[in-house]
Design a protein around this motif. Structure first.
Motif, PDB file in Angstrom:
ATOM      1  N   LYS A 287       0.824  -1.214   0.000  1.00 59.85           N
ATOM      2  CA  LYS A 287       0.000   0.000   0.000  1.00 59.85           C
ATOM      3  C   LYS A 287       0.853   1.256   0.000  1.00 59.85           C
ATOM      4  O   LYS A 287       1.993   1.246   0.447  1.00 59.85           O
ATOM      5  CB  LYS A 287      -0.926   0.012   1.228  1.00 59.85           C
ATOM      6  N   ARG A 288       0.274   2.352  -0.502  1.00 62.34           N
ATOM      7  CA  ARG A 288       0.924   3.663  -0.495  1.00 62.34           C
ATOM      8  C   ARG A 288       0.827   4.258   0.910  1.00 62.34           C
ATOM      9  O   ARG A 288      -0.257   4.339   1.490  1.00 62.34           O
ATOM     10  CB  ARG A 288       0.217   4.578  -1.509  1.00 62.34           C
ATOM     11  N   VAL A 289       1.975   4.698   1.426  1.00 58.18           N
ATOM     12  CA  VAL A 289       2.009   5.337   2.748  1.00 58.18           C
ATOM     13  C   VAL A 289       2.870   6.593   2.661  1.00 58.18           C
ATOM     14  O   VAL A 289       3.978   6.559   2.111  1.00 58.18           O
ATOM     15  CB  VAL A 289       2.600   4.380   3.816  1.00 58.18           C
ATOM     16  N   SER A 290       2.367   7.716   3.181  1.00 49.29           N
ATOM     17  CA  SER A 290       3.136   8.961   3.201  1.00 49.29           C
ATOM     18  C   SER A 290       4.000   9.015   4.452  1.00 49.29           C
ATOM     19  O   SER A 290       3.526   8.711   5.557  1.00 49.29           O
ATOM     20  CB  SER A 290       2.205  10.171   3.179  1.00 49.29           C
ATOM     21  N   VAL A 291       5.289   9.374   4.276  1.00 51.45           N
ATOM     22  CA  VAL A 291       6.191   9.523   5.420  1.00 51.45           C
ATOM     23  C   VAL A 291       6.915  10.864   5.321  1.00 51.45           C
ATOM     24  O   VAL A 291       7.226  11.336   4.230  1.00 51.45           O
ATOM     25  CB  VAL A 291       7.228   8.372   5.493  1.00 51.45           C
ATOM     26  N   ASN A 292       7.165  11.477   6.473  1.00 50.36           N
ATOM     27  CA  ASN A 292       7.891  12.742   6.530  1.00 50.36           C
ATOM     28  C   ASN A 292       9.313  12.553   6.001  1.00 50.36           C
ATOM     29  O   ASN A 292       9.905  11.481   6.181  1.00 50.36           O
ATOM     30  CB  ASN A 292       7.913  13.241   7.977  1.00 50.36           C
ATOM     31  N   ILE A 293       9.873  13.580   5.367  1.00 51.75           N
ATOM     32  CA  ILE A 293      11.224  13.440   4.805  1.00 51.75           C
ATOM     33  C   ILE A 293      12.256  13.111   5.890  1.00 51.75           C
ATOM     34  O   ILE A 293      13.278  12.499   5.606  1.00 51.75           O
ATOM     35  CB  ILE A 293      11.655  14.694   4.014  1.00 51.75           C
TER      36      ILE A 293
END
Length: 410
Positions: A287-293
């Motif tokens: 799945k697509r997951v957003s993570v902080n840089i």
């Protein structure tokens, strides 16, 4: 518009005409089937006009280059071109040999012949001045067989290669309709852009991006530059962010100290005019997951910009009056990771300003998302478009102007 001939300046009836086009198409890596024919369709108006003018038409083109996985012959291109023209296109898998010469001499008025991949010849890819190319093996072999040369390969107009700039010195030459249309549109859109003007630079190339940012911001062509894709990852790395697995992608060869220094210099020079992602999207459990840089070091490969970045960029584009995008924001071919590229393009359209796309992968993405027709302009050029925006002369245009001055109209 430059001082070069276009199709209306020449009489093609019965004339053996050599047409150079750029129909270099994206391919499926497994099947080697062409997956997007936008560049083929773009040259159809020029070919139809030359057929209508009763030219004896021979086409010269390339696909990729030696050493790359998508370097193939042009048999498939001939079939797709024939389908789009709704007319037969003969094909010979030869460029300057006896088979090619025989086929060229047999072409009748209103017929079309496509020669083999011109980049099969090593001399094609040498970067030399027009005068040297005009004496090279390709021009020496083919020019005596032709009356007129036409160049409609805007996508390759930034290259000083033999089949692009060599014939203009020895044959009366003209630009095709696509070349003329591209140049007119770009001059109209970028020489006096509506404000604010926002550039989105993405894709896999990083080495040229700092220079392009410096030129478009220093010349006031752009007010803001958003950097995404692998180039965005590299800029984050230059800023000191540990990008983890993202540094192991094919971009790696461009991750040099010199390129980092260039990126750091433009970021220091222009500050908040350059906007980078604040988060990225990775794949976890399919799945697509957003993570902080700040968490990229251990998050896995960044395949797209994250949701927070999408919203930040959308707000910038919402108020733009000119927007230009070259290169996708992520791996748009992979389900779930087209989100960033699609969101940016949608925001460009919704801004109601002038929206322009450049480059083969960018236009392929727009076609996939059914957004190409909603853009103000979709350019077939990547490197040529960038060269134009950098205010550098395009070798093909210089060569066409030379030919017009030398031979005049025909």
């Amino acid at each position: 518009m430059g001082s070069y001939n276009t199709l209306g300046d020449m009489n093609f009836k019965g004339k053996r005409t050599l047409l150079r086009v750029d129909i270099n198409c994206p391919m499926d890596k497994k099947t080697l089937n062409i997956i997007n024919d936008v560049r083929v369709r773009a040259v159809v108006p020029t070919i139809r006009e030359l057929i209508g003018k009763k030219a004896k038409l021979v086409i010269l083109a390339h696909q990729s280059r030696k050493g790359k996985w998508d370097f193939t012959d042009l048999a498939q291109h001939a079939k797709i071109l024939s389908k789009n023209l709704n007319a037969p296109v003969k094909y010979v898998n030869d460029v300057i040999g006896e088979d090619a010469k025989k086929a060229i001499m047999e072409v009748e008025e209103g017929e079309v012949l496509l020669l083999g991949n011109v980049r099969e010849l090593d001399s094609e890819s040498k970067n030399l001045p027009m005068e040297e190319h005009s004496k090279g093996e390709i021009v020496s072999a083919l020019a005596p067989l032709f009356d007129i040369y036409v160049c409609d390969a805007f996508g390759a107009a930034h290259r000083s290669q033999c089949s692009l700039v060599g014939f203009e010195d020895v044959l009366p030459s003209a630009s095709g309709r696509l070349m003329a249309k591209e140049m007119y549109a770009l001059e109209t859109i970028f020489n006096n852009p509506r404000r604010p003007s926002v550039f989105i630079l993405g894709g896999a190339k990083f080495g040229d991006v700092p220079h392009m940012i410096d030129r478009v911001l220093s010349s006031n062509t752009a007010d803001t530059v958003i950097v995404v894709g692998l180039a965005g990852n590299a800029f984050l790395m230059a800023r000191g962010v540990d990008i983890g697995e993202a540094s192991k992608v094919p971009l790696q060869e461009e991750l040099t100290e010199e390129n980092f220094k260039k990126a750091q210099d433009v970021m220091a020079k222009y500050g908040q005019k350059i906007i980078l992602p604040t988060d990225v999207a990775v794949e976890k459990d399919g799945k697509r997951v957003s993570v902080n840089i700040g968490d990229m070091a251990t998050a896995g490969a960044a395949l797209d910009i994250g949701d927070e970045s999408i919203e930040k960029f959308r707000k910038v584009l919402q108020v733009s009056r000119t927007s230009f995008m070259s290169g996708p924001a992520g791996m748009f071919e992979k389900d779930g990771f087209e989100k960033g590229t699609k969101a940016i393009m949608t925001a460009m359209v919704e801004s109601k300003g002038l929206s322009v796309l450049g480059g083969g992968h960018t236009s392929a993405a727009a076609e996939r998302f059914d957004l190409a027709d909603s853009m103000s302009y979709v350019s077939t050029g990547g490197g040529a478009l960038e060269t134009f925006l950098l205010k550098d002369p395009l070798p093909v245009i210089v060569a066409l102007e030379h030919s017009a001055a030398k031979f005049g109209k025909q």
